[in-house]
Motif scaffolding. Structure first.
Motif, PDB file in Angstrom:
ATOM      1  N   PHE A 170       0.833  -1.206   0.000  1.00 23.33           N
ATOM      2  CA  PHE A 170       0.000   0.000   0.000  1.00 23.33           C
ATOM      3  C   PHE A 170       0.864   1.251   0.000  1.00 23.33           C
ATOM      4  CE2 PHE A 170      -3.496  -2.763   0.781  1.00 23.33           C
ATOM      5  CZ  PHE A 170      -4.660  -2.044   0.599  1.00 23.33           C
ATOM      6  N   ALA A 171       1.931   1.249   0.787  1.00 26.76           N
ATOM      7  CA  ALA A 171       2.813   2.414   0.855  1.00 26.76           C
ATOM      8  C   ALA A 171       3.491   2.659  -0.486  1.00 26.76           C
ATOM      9  CB  ALA A 171       3.865   2.206   1.946  1.00 26.76           C
ATOM     10  N   ASP A 172       3.860   1.600  -1.190  1.00 25.11           N
ATOM     11  CA  ASP A 172       4.507   1.751  -2.487  1.00 25.11           C
ATOM     12  C   ASP A 172       3.544   2.297  -3.530  1.00 25.11           C
ATOM     13  OD1 ASP A 172       6.836   0.805  -1.387  1.00 25.11           O
ATOM     14  OD2 ASP A 172       6.706  -1.191  -2.285  1.00 25.11           O
ATOM     15  N   ILE A 173       2.296   1.845  -3.483  1.00 25.41           N
ATOM     16  CA  ILE A 173       1.290   2.397  -4.394  1.00 25.41           C
ATOM     17  C   ILE A 173       1.095   3.880  -4.094  1.00 25.41           C
ATOM     18  CG2 ILE A 173      -1.143   2.337  -5.051  1.00 25.41           C
ATOM     19  CD1 ILE A 173      -1.088  -0.681  -4.457  1.00 25.41           C
ATOM     20  N   ARG A 174       1.022   4.195  -2.813  1.00 25.72           N
ATOM     21  CA  ARG A 174       0.854   5.593  -2.388  1.00 25.72           C
ATOM     22  C   ARG A 174       1.987   6.461  -2.892  1.00 25.72           C
ATOM     23  NH1 ARG A 174      -0.977  10.394  -0.954  1.00 25.72           N
ATOM     24  NH2 ARG A 174      -0.932  10.983   1.228  1.00 25.72           N
ATOM     25  N   ALA A 175       3.213   5.909  -2.925  1.00 28.96           N
ATOM     26  CA  ALA A 175       4.389   6.656  -3.348  1.00 28.96           C
ATOM     27  C   ALA A 175       4.541   6.727  -4.865  1.00 28.96           C
ATOM     28  CB  ALA A 175       5.638   6.020  -2.742  1.00 28.96           C
ATOM     29  N   GLY A 176       3.694   6.005  -5.610  1.00 27.60           N
ATOM     30  CA  GLY A 176       3.752   6.042  -7.063  1.00 27.60           C
ATOM     31  C   GLY A 176       4.921   5.296  -7.669  1.00 27.60           C
ATOM     32  N   ILE A 177       5.430   4.296  -6.951  1.00 27.01           N
ATOM     33  CA  ILE A 177       6.606   3.574  -7.434  1.00 27.01           C
ATOM     34  C   ILE A 177       6.268   2.147  -7.875  1.00 27.01           C
ATOM     35  CG2 ILE A 177       8.221   4.948  -6.079  1.00 27.01           C
ATOM     36  CD1 ILE A 177       8.330   2.695  -4.029  1.00 27.01           C
ATOM     37  N   VAL A 178       4.982   1.874  -8.086  1.00 23.19           N
ATOM     38  CA  VAL A 178       4.570   0.555  -8.557  1.00 23.19           C
ATOM     39  C   VAL A 178       4.269   0.651 -10.046  1.00 23.19           C
ATOM     40  CG1 VAL A 178       2.851  -1.275  -8.363  1.00 23.19           C
ATOM     41  CG2 VAL A 178       3.643  -0.083  -6.308  1.00 23.19           C
ATOM     42  N   ALA A 179       5.000  -0.107 -10.840  1.00 24.83           N
ATOM     43  CA  ALA A 179       4.817  -0.069 -12.297  1.00 24.83           C
ATOM     44  C   ALA A 179       3.591  -0.851 -12.735  1.00 24.83           C
ATOM     45  CB  ALA A 179       6.066  -0.617 -12.982  1.00 24.83           C
ATOM     46  N   ALA A 180       3.269  -1.923 -12.029  1.00 19.91           N
ATOM     47  CA  ALA A 180       2.155  -2.786 -12.422  1.00 19.91           C
ATOM     48  C   ALA A 180       0.816  -2.104 -12.138  1.00 19.91           C
ATOM     49  CB  ALA A 180       2.232  -4.113 -11.653  1.00 19.91           C
ATOM     50  N   PRO A 181      -0.168  -2.286 -13.014  1.00 21.11           N
ATOM     51  CA  PRO A 181      -1.503  -1.727 -12.754  1.00 21.11           C
ATOM     52  C   PRO A 181      -2.190  -2.354 -11.548  1.00 21.11           C
ATOM     53  CG  PRO A 181      -1.224  -2.205 -15.085  1.00 21.11           C
ATOM     54  CD  PRO A 181      -0.060  -2.833 -14.380  1.00 21.11           C
ATOM     55  N   LYS A 182      -1.767  -3.539 -11.126  1.00 23.68           N
ATOM     56  CA  LYS A 182      -2.439  -4.221 -10.038  1.00 23.68           C
ATOM     57  C   LYS A 182      -1.443  -5.023  -9.206  1.00 23.68           C
ATOM     58  CE  LYS A 182      -6.238  -4.640  -9.372  1.00 23.68           C
ATOM     59  NZ  LYS A 182      -7.142  -3.878  -8.468  1.00 23.68           N
ATOM     60  N   ILE A 183      -1.542  -4.922  -7.886  1.00 25.59           N
ATOM     61  CA  ILE A 183      -0.811  -5.800  -6.983  1.00 25.59           C
ATOM     62  C   ILE A 183      -1.774  -6.835  -6.431  1.00 25.59           C
ATOM     63  CG2 ILE A 183       0.360  -5.997  -4.756  1.00 25.59           C
ATOM     64  CD1 ILE A 183       1.724  -3.398  -5.242  1.00 25.59           C
ATOM     65  N   ILE A 184      -1.389  -8.099  -6.572  1.00 27.71           N
ATOM     66  CA  ILE A 184      -2.144  -9.219  -6.024  1.00 27.71           C
ATOM     67  C   ILE A 184      -1.451  -9.681  -4.738  1.00 27.71           C
ATOM     68  CG2 ILE A 184      -2.903 -11.600  -6.378  1.00 27.71           C
ATOM     69  CD1 ILE A 184      -4.341  -9.762  -8.232  1.00 27.71           C
ATOM     70  N   LEU A 185      -2.199  -9.734  -3.650  1.00 29.34           N
ATOM     71  CA  LEU A 185      -1.657 -10.223  -2.374  1.00 29.34           C
ATOM     72  C   LEU A 185      -2.031 -11.693  -2.206  1.00 29.34           C
ATOM     73  CD1 LEU A 185      -2.547  -7.203  -0.053  1.00 29.34           C
ATOM     74  CD2 LEU A 185      -0.367  -7.683  -1.202  1.00 29.34           C
ATOM     75  N   ARG A 186      -1.052 -12.471  -1.702  1.00 30.52           N
ATOM     76  CA  ARG A 186      -1.258 -13.911  -1.496  1.00 30.52           C
ATOM     77  C   ARG A 186      -1.075 -14.239  -0.025  1.00 30.52           C
ATOM     78  NH1 ARG A 186      -1.609 -17.684  -5.287  1.00 30.52           N
ATOM     79  NH2 ARG A 186      -1.365 -17.154  -7.490  1.00 30.52           N
ATOM     80  N   PRO A 187      -2.110 -14.770   0.642  1.00 31.42           N
ATOM     81  CA  PRO A 187      -1.948 -15.186   2.035  1.00 31.42           C
ATOM     82  C   PRO A 187      -0.865 -16.261   2.186  1.00 31.42           C
ATOM     83  CG  PRO A 187      -4.267 -15.091   1.425  1.00 31.42           C
ATOM     84  CD  PRO A 187      -3.490 -14.931   0.163  1.00 31.42           C
TER      85      PRO A 187
END
Length: 326
Positions: free
Chosen positions: A309-326
């Motif tokens: 979440f922090a990386d998305i907030r910072a605008g440093i995620v290139a992928a359109p979507k992050i998938i979280l895996r338990p």
């Protein structure tokens, strides 16, 4: 179970929570993939009063049923439950049901955990050859499918001949562009301000990526962001007689050039989620490959969700979507 819990503004904690218990007609699903949505980000930033802390967020999910009649089935989850009895439900517009409810909003906990419960009628079985990380994209892609279906009906020109522009290169925008392609559009551009993400978009078949300010006209515009600035862009570039589909919920007000829309007879349609049939149709399109390879996501452990979440907030995620895996 372990879950990623929204405890306060910009604070997510990975900790133990009670296991959910299914009621009659529900299944318990062990989550294997759960995507981060823009609405999850709004809650994380404290911008969504409908999602107060503490709460398990997440509603884009797929997994395997544990126990019950569907035990062992691989499923993707339609997180939107409706009454099935009202006028909207009977008309096939169940997404407008006044009693609609989505997981990740009280009183329903979401899918950023090891387990979640959902009504059996909201589960779509996933073929063995389809990864659950791709099946989890059915929810965000269904938003685009619904918008494209409505937008196509409102256009005064065939979609195959229309110039289409999508504002926003996140998963909603990318999904809308892929749905446009699946519906037959051939001239599709996605406007994305983040150069890092534009580079990722350039590798996805079916559309081209563009920087803001480089697109000047379109027959059909889909705003997948929903800020005043993007609405202003949408009304500026839509041709006379064209159509704007508004999916994004970034800001509640501002941006629309009502005078131009009136004088040029520009149609504006707000579009909310998807119907149950849209969800099933989108899932089928994922399964048979009509929406492409769907290889533009990034996967991370659920335990590292706070950093995601922090990386998305910072605008440093290139992928359109992050998938979280338990």
């Amino acid at each position: 179970m372990k879950a990623l819990v929204y405890d306060d503004v910009e604070k997510l904690v990975y900790r133990y929570m009670p296991d959910p218990v299914p009621a009659l007609g529900q299944s318990l699903i062990r989550i294997e993939a759960s995507g981060i949505c823009g609405s999850d980000m709004h809650a994380y930033l404290g911008h969504d009063e409908r999602r107060p802390a503490p709460l398990i967020l997440g509603h884009e999910a797929a997994g395997r049923v544990v126990g019950g009649d569907l035990d062992g089935k691989r499923v993707t989850i339609n997180p939107l439950t409706t009454c099935g009895l009202c006028a909207a439900c009977k008309a096939g517009r169940d997404n407008l049901c006044p009693d609609r409810m989505i997981i990740s909003m009280p009183p329903r906990e979401g899918a950023f955990g090891e387990l979640v419960i959902m009504a059996n009628r909201n589960l779509v079985e996933v073929p063995d050859d389809v990864p659950l990380s791709k099946a989890a994209l059915a929810e965000p892609l269904a938003c685009g499918w619904h918008a494209v279906r409505l937008g196509t009906a409102a256009l005064d020109t065939p979609l195959t001949e229309a110039r289409c522009v999508v504002i926003g290169g996140g998963a909603i925008g990318v999904g809308a562009a892929l749905c446009l392609s699946a519906f037959g559009a051939t001239d599709i551009q996605v406007i994305e301000p983040n150069a890092l993400r534009r580079k990722t978009l350039d590798g996805i078949d079916g559309f081209s990526a563009a920087a803001p300010g480089t697109v000047t006209d379109a027959d059909l515009v889909i705003d997948g962001v929903g800020y005043a600035a993007t609405r202003a862009d949408a009304t500026a570039i839509t041709r006379p007689g064209g159509v704007i589909m508004h999916i994004g919920l970034g800001e509640a007000t501002g941006g629309l050039d009502i005078r131009r829309m009136t004088l040029q007879e520009i149609t504006f349609i707000g579009t909310y989620t998807y119907t149950a049939q849209d969800f099933r149709d989108t899932a089928s399109a994922i399964f048979d490959g009509r929406l492409g390879a769907l290889d533009w996501t990034e996967e991370r452990p659920l335990s590292e969700g706070q950093q995601a979440f922090a990386d998305i907030r910072a605008g440093i995620v290139a992928a359109p979507k992050i998938i979280l895996r338990p």
